[in-house]
Design a protein around this motif. Structure first.
Motif, PDB file in Angstrom:
ATOM      1  N   GLN B 120       1.149  -1.147   0.191  1.00 13.91           N
ATOM      2  CA  GLN B 120       0.147  -0.089  -0.153  1.00 13.91           C
ATOM      3  C   GLN B 120       1.320   1.584  -0.446  1.00 13.91           C
ATOM      4  O   GLN B 120       1.747   1.531   0.659  1.00 13.91           O
ATOM      5  CB  GLN B 120      -0.597  -0.013   1.227  1.00 13.91           C
ATOM      6  CG  GLN B 120      -1.980  -0.824   1.093  1.00 13.91           C
ATOM      7  CD  GLN B 120      -2.378  -1.144   2.788  1.00 13.91           C
ATOM      8  OE1 GLN B 120      -2.315  -0.617   3.474  1.00 13.91           O
ATOM      9  NE2 GLN B 120      -3.576  -1.898   2.684  1.00 13.91           N
ATOM     10  N   LEU B 123       1.337   8.852  -2.736  1.00 13.97           N
ATOM     11  CA  LEU B 123       1.998   9.659  -2.724  1.00 13.97           C
ATOM     12  C   LEU B 123       1.336  11.421  -2.391  1.00 13.97           C
ATOM     13  O   LEU B 123       0.649  11.582  -2.927  1.00 13.97           O
ATOM     14  CB  LEU B 123       2.010  10.018  -4.428  1.00 13.97           C
ATOM     15  CG  LEU B 123       3.877   9.235  -5.374  1.00 13.97           C
ATOM     16  CD1 LEU B 123       2.552   8.827  -6.638  1.00 13.97           C
ATOM     17  CD2 LEU B 123       4.783   9.938  -4.687  1.00 13.97           C
ATOM     18  N   VAL B 152      -7.244   1.625  -2.061  1.00 11.83           N
ATOM     19  CA  VAL B 152      -7.658   1.638   0.055  1.00 11.83           C
ATOM     20  C   VAL B 152      -8.181   2.682   0.130  1.00 11.83           C
ATOM     21  O   VAL B 152      -7.580   4.007  -0.241  1.00 11.83           O
ATOM     22  CB  VAL B 152      -7.533   0.492   0.017  1.00 11.83           C
ATOM     23  CG1 VAL B 152      -7.956  -0.757  -0.269  1.00 11.83           C
ATOM     24  CG2 VAL B 152      -5.797   0.896   0.585  1.00 11.83           C
ATOM     25  N   HIS B 153      -8.934   3.020   0.670  1.00 14.29           N
ATOM     26  CA  HIS B 153      -8.393   4.344   1.470  1.00 14.29           C
ATOM     27  C   HIS B 153      -6.781   5.110   1.697  1.00 14.29           C
ATOM     28  O   HIS B 153      -6.174   4.446   2.926  1.00 14.29           O
ATOM     29  CB  HIS B 153      -9.071   4.761   3.354  1.00 14.29           C
ATOM     30  CG  HIS B 153     -10.686   4.691   3.504  1.00 14.29           C
ATOM     31  ND1 HIS B 153     -11.358   6.066   2.390  1.00 14.29           N
ATOM     32  CD2 HIS B 153     -11.762   3.663   3.525  1.00 14.29           C
ATOM     33  CE1 HIS B 153     -12.694   5.478   3.212  1.00 14.29           C
ATOM     34  NE2 HIS B 153     -12.615   3.826   3.034  1.00 14.29           N
ATOM     35  N   TYR B 154      -6.557   6.475   1.351  1.00 16.65           N
ATOM     36  CA  TYR B 154      -5.355   6.432   1.981  1.00 16.65           C
ATOM     37  C   TYR B 154      -4.256   6.464   0.652  1.00 16.65           C
ATOM     38  O   TYR B 154      -3.097   6.533   1.453  1.00 16.65           O
ATOM     39  CB  TYR B 154      -5.345   7.155   3.151  1.00 16.65           C
ATOM     40  CG  TYR B 154      -6.199   6.799   4.046  1.00 16.65           C
ATOM     41  CD1 TYR B 154      -6.975   8.420   3.664  1.00 16.65           C
ATOM     42  CD2 TYR B 154      -6.786   7.263   5.016  1.00 16.65           C
ATOM     43  CE1 TYR B 154      -7.509   9.206   4.482  1.00 16.65           C
ATOM     44  CE2 TYR B 154      -7.776   7.119   6.045  1.00 16.65           C
ATOM     45  CZ  TYR B 154      -8.534   9.351   5.363  1.00 16.65           C
ATOM     46  OH  TYR B 154      -9.519   9.286   6.173  1.00 16.65           O
ATOM     47  N   ARG B 157      -3.458  -0.029  -3.444  1.00 20.13           N
ATOM     48  CA  ARG B 157      -2.978  -1.667  -3.220  1.00 20.13           C
ATOM     49  C   ARG B 157      -2.214  -1.845  -3.884  1.00 20.13           C
ATOM     50  O   ARG B 157      -2.816  -1.240  -5.244  1.00 20.13           O
ATOM     51  CB  ARG B 157      -3.915  -1.906  -2.643  1.00 20.13           C
ATOM     52  CG  ARG B 157      -3.596  -3.123  -2.438  1.00 20.13           C
ATOM     53  CD  ARG B 157      -4.621  -4.133  -1.664  1.00 20.13           C
ATOM     54  NE  ARG B 157      -4.055  -5.935  -2.092  1.00 20.13           N
ATOM     55  CZ  ARG B 157      -3.973  -5.787  -0.395  1.00 20.13           C
ATOM     56  NH1 ARG B 157      -4.664  -5.759   0.351  1.00 20.13           N
ATOM     57  NH2 ARG B 157      -3.267  -7.942  -0.658  1.00 20.13           N
ATOM     58  N   THR B 187       4.827   7.458   0.819  1.00 17.31           N
ATOM     59  CA  THR B 187       4.564   6.167   1.841  1.00 17.31           C
ATOM     60  C   THR B 187       4.524   4.682   1.048  1.00 17.31           C
ATOM     61  O   THR B 187       3.703   5.348   0.240  1.00 17.31           O
ATOM     62  CB  THR B 187       3.217   6.443   3.234  1.00 17.31           C
ATOM     63  OG1 THR B 187       2.593   6.536   2.471  1.00 17.31           O
ATOM     64  CG2 THR B 187       4.057   7.657   3.694  1.00 17.31           C
TER      65      THR B 187
END
Lengths: 201, 201
Positions: B120, B123, B152-154, B157, B187
């Motif tokens: 996951q 950017l 997915v949220h935030y 994937r 992340t």
């Protein structure tokens, strides 16, 4: 990044995080921690990589704080990696949880758990605005909670009690958000019971 | 966030990351992986919470890819959490490593290791500019590597081979950086050998 949602801290916040107990018994450590945490005031979904919680800022921090200390109190080396965000453009699923009040469901238990912890975090305020003064001031405020504050590449380091660290993280996240009305992102890494005996007090 | 450094991908990049093997033997898994990775083209520093590598983009991804697959090939459930960044305002320590060429030191070994992985990532391009089209396009490009892409949220994937996922991450990070000249943050959470049998192919 657009900025189309309602402003203020009544806006939905979220955290996508993983708890990593470095033990063969990691499943039980994670499940045991989850069982002890009341998540009824947040939207929550877990997949094989991470867990996402969404709702009011107060409950996002209440729940992540509780899950971390309940996992760490096992004495195992436990790491937490997460990204907190608010103002992320996107859907409104979970917004119903904003109707909850700010009474924290886990604080009474969590505050009884002492857990020396090392933390590295970084704040990324997206969009316009000069937030650096706010962040600088808020990082200094964290020191007033009895937490040691220092710098490493790409992050600010905190050493202290887990509950104080979470309180400091919530403060700096909330104040950064309140200082503007955009998309605020904060990455957090926590480590407890590391065999290197660094971190914590 | 100021933007005072040289632009382009010759700029120093970095990654602060942690590898979390969910086993009692986590120390040996981590040390064993590190021993097999050639880190001579990056500045590297490890503390009790995380490891920071800095240098050219190519070597940052070469080294993190190698450490992850060498840890995961043990068969243990291994998670990786990291933040890649370039254009971060700050010091110039480690800039000497920019003089290295782009010949990757670990790729020959790494590419022989098959490791189904779930990822996951998110950017965060800081500063002005409309990067969303670039990101959207680059995420589609990742699918061409044989990696499944979903949302997915935030986060986005990715499911596929670890080496393909790292290649896709490097592409989207580099192209986002090249599309403007500011501070780019990404992340990344990776999971291999999860007992839930989700993730990977």
């Amino acid at each position: 990044m657009s900025n189309q949602q309602a402003c203020g801290t009544s806006q939905i916040a979220g955290c996508r995080f993983s708890v990593h107990p470095m033990t063969d018994d990691f499943v039980n450590v994670i499940l045991g921690a989850l069982e002890e945490v009341d998540t009824s005031k947040v939207w929550m979904e877990t997949d094989d990589v991470s867990t996402c919680v969404r709702g009011r800022i107060s409950h996002i921090f209440d729940v992540t704080n509780a899950i971390f200390v309940h996992a760490a109190k096992t004495g195992k080396h436990v790491a937490f990696s997460g990204t907190f965000s608010i103002g992320c453009p996107g859907d409104t699923e979970g917004d119903v949880y904003l109707a909850e009040d700010d009474v924290r469901l886990n604080e009474d238990v969590t505050k009884t758990i002492e857990q020396p912890t090392a933390c590295q975090f970084a704040l990324y305020p997206m969009g316009d605005g000069d937030y650096m003064d706010v962040i600088y001031h808020q990082v200094q405020e964290i020191a007033k909670l009895g937490v040691d504050v220092s710098s490493v590449h790409y992050a600010t380091r905190l050493d202290g009690e887990a509950n104080d660290i979470f309180k400091g993280l919530e403060q700096v996240f909330t104040k950064t958000k309140e200082s503007g009305c955009s998309h605020t992102v904060m990455t957090v890494s926590l480590s407890a019971n590391s065999p290197s005996h660094k971190g914590g007090k």
